[in-house]
Write a protein that holds these residues in place. Structure first.
Motif, mmCIF file in Angstrom:
data_model
loop_
_atom_site.group_PDB
_atom_site.id
_atom_site.type_symbol
_atom_site.label_atom_id
_atom_site.label_comp_id
_atom_site.label_asym_id
_atom_site.label_seq_id
_atom_site.Cartn_x
_atom_site.Cartn_y
_atom_site.Cartn_z
ATOM 1 N N SER A 1 -19.500 31.581 27.914
ATOM 2 C CA SER A 1 -20.675 32.372 27.763
ATOM 3 C C SER A 1 -21.196 32.925 29.134
ATOM 4 O O SER A 1 -20.777 32.342 30.099
ATOM 5 C CB SER A 1 -21.799 31.677 27.147
ATOM 6 O OG SER A 1 -22.984 32.293 27.403
ATOM 7 N N THR B 1 -23.040 36.411 23.054
ATOM 8 C CA THR B 1 -23.252 36.478 21.529
ATOM 9 C C THR B 1 -24.579 36.063 21.185
ATOM 10 O O THR B 1 -25.466 35.669 21.713
ATOM 11 C CB THR B 1 -22.202 35.445 21.276
ATOM 12 O OG1 THR B 1 -21.968 35.343 19.612
ATOM 13 C CG2 THR B 1 -22.658 34.023 21.485
ATOM 14 N N VAL C 1 -12.241 34.582 29.804
ATOM 15 C CA VAL C 1 -12.804 35.557 28.596
ATOM 16 C C VAL C 1 -14.228 35.225 28.463
ATOM 17 O O VAL C 1 -14.791 34.300 27.942
ATOM 18 C CB VAL C 1 -12.063 35.090 27.316
ATOM 19 C CG1 VAL C 1 -12.673 35.879 26.252
ATOM 20 C CG2 VAL C 1 -10.603 35.139 27.478
ATOM 21 N N ALA D 1 -8.815 33.690 24.377
ATOM 22 C CA ALA D 1 -8.162 32.582 25.099
ATOM 23 C C ALA D 1 -7.216 31.775 24.712
ATOM 24 O O ALA D 1 -6.110 31.436 25.288
ATOM 25 C CB ALA D 1 -9.471 31.923 25.418
ATOM 26 N N TYR E 1 -18.271 35.996 27.517
ATOM 27 C CA TYR E 1 -18.815 36.867 26.255
ATOM 28 C C TYR E 1 -20.391 36.634 26.107
ATOM 29 O O TYR E 1 -20.944 35.668 26.663
ATOM 30 C CB TYR E 1 -18.195 36.313 24.853
ATOM 31 C CG TYR E 1 -18.364 34.788 24.529
ATOM 32 C CD1 TYR E 1 -19.443 34.357 24.193
ATOM 33 C CD2 TYR E 1 -17.568 33.839 25.126
ATOM 34 C CE1 TYR E 1 -19.942 32.926 23.919
ATOM 35 C CE2 TYR E 1 -17.785 32.360 25.039
ATOM 36 C CZ TYR E 1 -18.953 31.881 24.446
ATOM 37 O OH TYR E 1 -19.090 30.607 24.140
ATOM 38 N N ALA F 1 -12.471 30.608 27.555
ATOM 39 C CA ALA F 1 -13.703 31.542 27.156
ATOM 40 C C ALA F 1 -14.783 30.568 27.649
ATOM 41 O O ALA F 1 -14.955 29.492 27.421
ATOM 42 C CB ALA F 1 -13.418 31.255 25.440
ATOM 43 N N GLY G 1 -16.689 40.407 26.866
ATOM 44 C CA GLY G 1 -16.980 40.843 25.780
ATOM 45 C C GLY G 1 -18.497 40.587 25.254
ATOM 46 O O GLY G 1 -18.885 39.804 25.866
ATOM 47 N N THR H 1 -6.340 39.361 16.702
ATOM 48 C CA THR H 1 -6.346 39.642 18.191
ATOM 49 C C THR H 1 -5.496 40.511 18.464
ATOM 50 O O THR H 1 -4.054 40.322 18.780
ATOM 51 C CB THR H 1 -6.208 38.307 19.108
ATOM 52 O OG1 THR H 1 -7.133 37.275 18.421
ATOM 53 C CG2 THR H 1 -6.472 38.516 20.470
ATOM 54 N N ALA I 1 -13.983 35.641 21.404
ATOM 55 C CA ALA I 1 -13.620 35.292 22.591
ATOM 56 C C ALA I 1 -12.609 34.103 22.847
ATOM 57 O O ALA I 1 -11.746 33.989 23.324
ATOM 58 C CB ALA I 1 -14.797 35.020 23.471
ATOM 59 N N GLU I 2 -13.131 33.051 21.907
ATOM 60 C CA GLU I 2 -12.099 31.787 21.877
ATOM 61 C C GLU I 2 -10.867 32.122 21.455
ATOM 62 O O GLU I 2 -9.783 31.412 21.717
ATOM 63 C CB GLU I 2 -12.830 30.853 21.038
ATOM 64 C CG GLU I 2 -14.068 30.279 21.782
ATOM 65 C CD GLU I 2 -15.166 29.435 20.973
ATOM 66 O OE1 GLU I 2 -14.831 29.170 19.589
ATOM 67 O OE2 GLU I 2 -16.236 29.115 21.454
ATOM 68 N N THR J 1 -19.235 36.696 18.257
ATOM 69 C CA THR J 1 -18.423 36.977 19.397
ATOM 70 C C THR J 1 -17.900 36.099 20.210
ATOM 71 O O THR J 1 -16.862 36.101 20.804
ATOM 72 C CB THR J 1 -19.526 38.054 20.302
ATOM 73 O OG1 THR J 1 -19.880 39.004 19.567
ATOM 74 C CG2 THR J 1 -18.677 38.645 21.415
ATOM 75 N N ALA J 2 -18.345 34.766 20.123
ATOM 76 C CA ALA J 2 -17.911 33.621 20.797
ATOM 77 C C ALA J 2 -16.582 33.347 19.976
ATOM 78 O O ALA J 2 -15.702 32.873 20.735
ATOM 79 C CB ALA J 2 -18.761 32.444 21.002
#
Length: 169
Positions: free
Chosen positions: A36, A9, A5, A22, A7, A34, A52, A161, A18-19, A14-15
């Motif tokens: 970056s 941010t 995942v 995941a 991302y 997840a 994302g 989610t 993503a977390e 957004t992080a």
């Protein structure tokens, strides 16, 4: 199956999304991590990728688009899902009756549909913390507006989610 995942941010919301994705996948027995997009050099370790990025003014953050294009060949050989966070608030329909999440779909998604043929996409509501320093001219201008603190809801509305079209149940 192992899922990345990735991302991009600007302020961390957004992080967080993503977390959560995941974490949900892992809880469902699907190993997921997840990271970056700036920390991922190779997607070969993963069977699928959820990519994302935050969206501002209907555009995905450049780091997310750059990642997709840099890893285009590898991503074309994997299942891929896209997500974006961006519109503030939690009203699903605007004053004109338009779907807020659909109208906030990043313009880059059309090109990425052709390049990556993702299995699905989602747009989540974003978050705004009025106490974080602004990034860029747009955020600085918004903060100067007298009603910005009242008009823009603080917090993160992307609590749930969704299934991401078959990624989870």
């Amino acid at each position: 199956m192992r899922i990345l995942v990735a991302y991009a941010t600007r302020h961390g919301a957004t992080a967080g999304i993503a977390e959560r994705i995941a974490s949900r996948l892992s809880a469902d027995g699907i190993p997921a991590e997840a990271h970056s997009v700036t920390d991922v050099d190779d997607v070969a370790l993963y069977d699928a990728v959820v990519l994302g990025g935050a969206a501002y003014m209907a555009h995905w953050l450049k780091d997310a688009t750059t990642f997709a294009k840099r890893h285009q060949q590898e991503l074309q050989n994997r299942k891929v899902w896209l997500f974006s966070s961006g519109p503030l608030g939690n009203d699903a329909v605007d004053k004109n009756g338009e779907d807020v999440l659909q109208s906030a779909r990043p313009k880059e998604f059309s090109e990425l549909q052709t390049l990556l043929q993702p299995s699905g996409e989602e747009v989540f509501f974003g978050a705004w913390n009025p106490d974080t320093p602004p990034v860029g001219i747009g955020e600085r201008l918004i903060r100067l507006a007298p009603a910005s603190r009242e008009a823009l809801p603080a917090g993160d509305s992307a609590i749930g989610t969704p299934s991401m079209h078959g990624l989870t149940t």
